[in-house]
Design a protein around this motif. Structure first.
Motif, PDB file in Angstrom:
ATOM      1  N   GLN A  32       0.829  -1.213   0.000  1.00  0.00           N
ATOM      2  CA  GLN A  32       0.000   0.000   0.000  1.00  0.00           C
ATOM      3  C   GLN A  32       0.861   1.260   0.000  1.00  0.00           C
ATOM      4  O   GLN A  32       0.526   2.254  -0.644  1.00  0.00           O
ATOM      5  CB  GLN A  32      -0.963  -0.005   1.192  1.00  0.00           C
ATOM      6  CG  GLN A  32      -2.047  -1.065   1.109  1.00  0.00           C
ATOM      7  CD  GLN A  32      -2.849  -0.994  -0.185  1.00  0.00           C
ATOM      8  OE1 GLN A  32      -3.255   0.082  -0.608  1.00  0.00           O
ATOM      9  NE2 GLN A  32      -3.043  -2.120  -0.822  1.00  0.00           N
ATOM     10  N   ILE A  35       2.137   1.722  -3.525  1.00  0.00           N
ATOM     11  CA  ILE A  35       1.047   2.219  -4.375  1.00  0.00           C
ATOM     12  C   ILE A  35       0.811   3.703  -4.126  1.00  0.00           C
ATOM     13  O   ILE A  35       0.593   4.478  -5.055  1.00  0.00           O
ATOM     14  CB  ILE A  35      -0.242   1.401  -4.153  1.00  0.00           C
ATOM     15  CG1 ILE A  35      -0.058  -0.010  -4.711  1.00  0.00           C
ATOM     16  CG2 ILE A  35      -1.455   2.083  -4.783  1.00  0.00           C
ATOM     17  CD1 ILE A  35      -1.159  -0.986  -4.349  1.00  0.00           C
ATOM     18  N   ALA A  36       0.882   4.125  -2.860  1.00  0.00           N
ATOM     19  CA  ALA A  36       0.661   5.530  -2.514  1.00  0.00           C
ATOM     20  C   ALA A  36       1.700   6.442  -3.158  1.00  0.00           C
ATOM     21  O   ALA A  36       1.408   7.606  -3.456  1.00  0.00           O
ATOM     22  CB  ALA A  36       0.676   5.702  -0.997  1.00  0.00           C
ATOM     23  N   ARG A  37       2.890   5.924  -3.418  1.00  0.00           N
ATOM     24  CA  ARG A  37       3.948   6.733  -4.047  1.00  0.00           C
ATOM     25  C   ARG A  37       3.840   6.756  -5.568  1.00  0.00           C
ATOM     26  O   ARG A  37       4.516   7.542  -6.221  1.00  0.00           O
ATOM     27  CB  ARG A  37       5.317   6.202  -3.632  1.00  0.00           C
ATOM     28  CG  ARG A  37       5.635   6.499  -2.184  1.00  0.00           C
ATOM     29  CD  ARG A  37       7.112   6.287  -1.885  1.00  0.00           C
ATOM     30  NE  ARG A  37       7.547   4.919  -2.128  1.00  0.00           N
ATOM     31  CZ  ARG A  37       7.782   4.020  -1.175  1.00  0.00           C
ATOM     32  NH1 ARG A  37       7.635   4.341   0.082  1.00  0.00           N
ATOM     33  NH2 ARG A  37       8.186   2.804  -1.487  1.00  0.00           N
ATOM     34  N   GLN A  38       3.028   5.882  -6.138  1.00  0.00           N
ATOM     35  CA  GLN A  38       2.882   5.803  -7.591  1.00  0.00           C
ATOM     36  C   GLN A  38       1.842   6.816  -8.081  1.00  0.00           C
ATOM     37  O   GLN A  38       0.679   6.732  -7.700  1.00  0.00           O
ATOM     38  CB  GLN A  38       2.428   4.405  -8.012  1.00  0.00           C
ATOM     39  CG  GLN A  38       3.507   3.362  -8.011  1.00  0.00           C
ATOM     40  CD  GLN A  38       4.545   3.644  -9.056  1.00  0.00           C
ATOM     41  OE1 GLN A  38       5.663   3.951  -8.715  1.00  0.00           O
ATOM     42  NE2 GLN A  38       4.206   3.550 -10.309  1.00  0.00           N
ATOM     43  N   PRO A  39       2.233   7.773  -8.928  1.00  0.00           N
ATOM     44  CA  PRO A  39       1.269   8.749  -9.451  1.00  0.00           C
ATOM     45  C   PRO A  39       0.086   8.108 -10.172  1.00  0.00           C
ATOM     46  O   PRO A  39      -1.019   8.626 -10.141  1.00  0.00           O
ATOM     47  CB  PRO A  39       2.103   9.587 -10.423  1.00  0.00           C
ATOM     48  CG  PRO A  39       3.496   9.459  -9.918  1.00  0.00           C
ATOM     49  CD  PRO A  39       3.588   8.061  -9.373  1.00  0.00           C
ATOM     50  N   GLY A  41      -1.259   5.316  -9.390  1.00  0.00           N
ATOM     51  CA  GLY A  41      -2.119   4.700  -8.389  1.00  0.00           C
ATOM     52  C   GLY A  41      -2.142   3.183  -8.354  1.00  0.00           C
ATOM     53  O   GLY A  41      -3.023   2.593  -7.746  1.00  0.00           O
ATOM     54  N   CYS A  42      -1.171   2.545  -9.008  1.00  0.00           N
ATOM     55  CA  CYS A  42      -1.092   1.084  -8.947  1.00  0.00           C
ATOM     56  C   CYS A  42       0.344   0.669  -9.236  1.00  0.00           C
ATOM     57  O   CYS A  42       1.162   1.474  -9.668  1.00  0.00           O
ATOM     58  CB  CYS A  42      -2.051   0.436  -9.941  1.00  0.00           C
ATOM     59  SG  CYS A  42      -1.695   0.807 -11.655  1.00  0.00           S
TER      60      CYS A  42
END
Length: 77
Positions: A32, A35-39, A41-42
């Protein structure tokens, strides 16, 4: 199809495959956080990387050499 000495680098980040290993205390939380660091969102899956790899290996990219292709969901923007 021939690579004719071309040098390619696929700079992939945020891969979902094996991203949260069993060595972390809480793999679900670790995933999680990634994922939170991925612009986008996945996390990336093999299917997200394959089109770029296939393009770089094809004759369509015959004039592309010595490049790093970032496939990272916007992480390096």
């Amino acid at each position: 199809m021939t690579l004719d000495g071309r040098i390619m680098l696929l700079a992939a980040a945020g891969q979902g495959i094996g991203a949260a290993s069993a060595s972390v205390p809480d793999p679900t939380q670790a995933e999680q956080e990634l994922i939170a660091r991925q612009p986008i969102g996945c996390l990336a899956m093999v299917e997200d990387l394959t089109p770029t790899i296939m393009h770089l290996l094809s004759d369509d990219s015959r004039f592309v050499t010595g490049q790093a292709a970032p496939v990272d969901g916007g992480l390096t923007i």
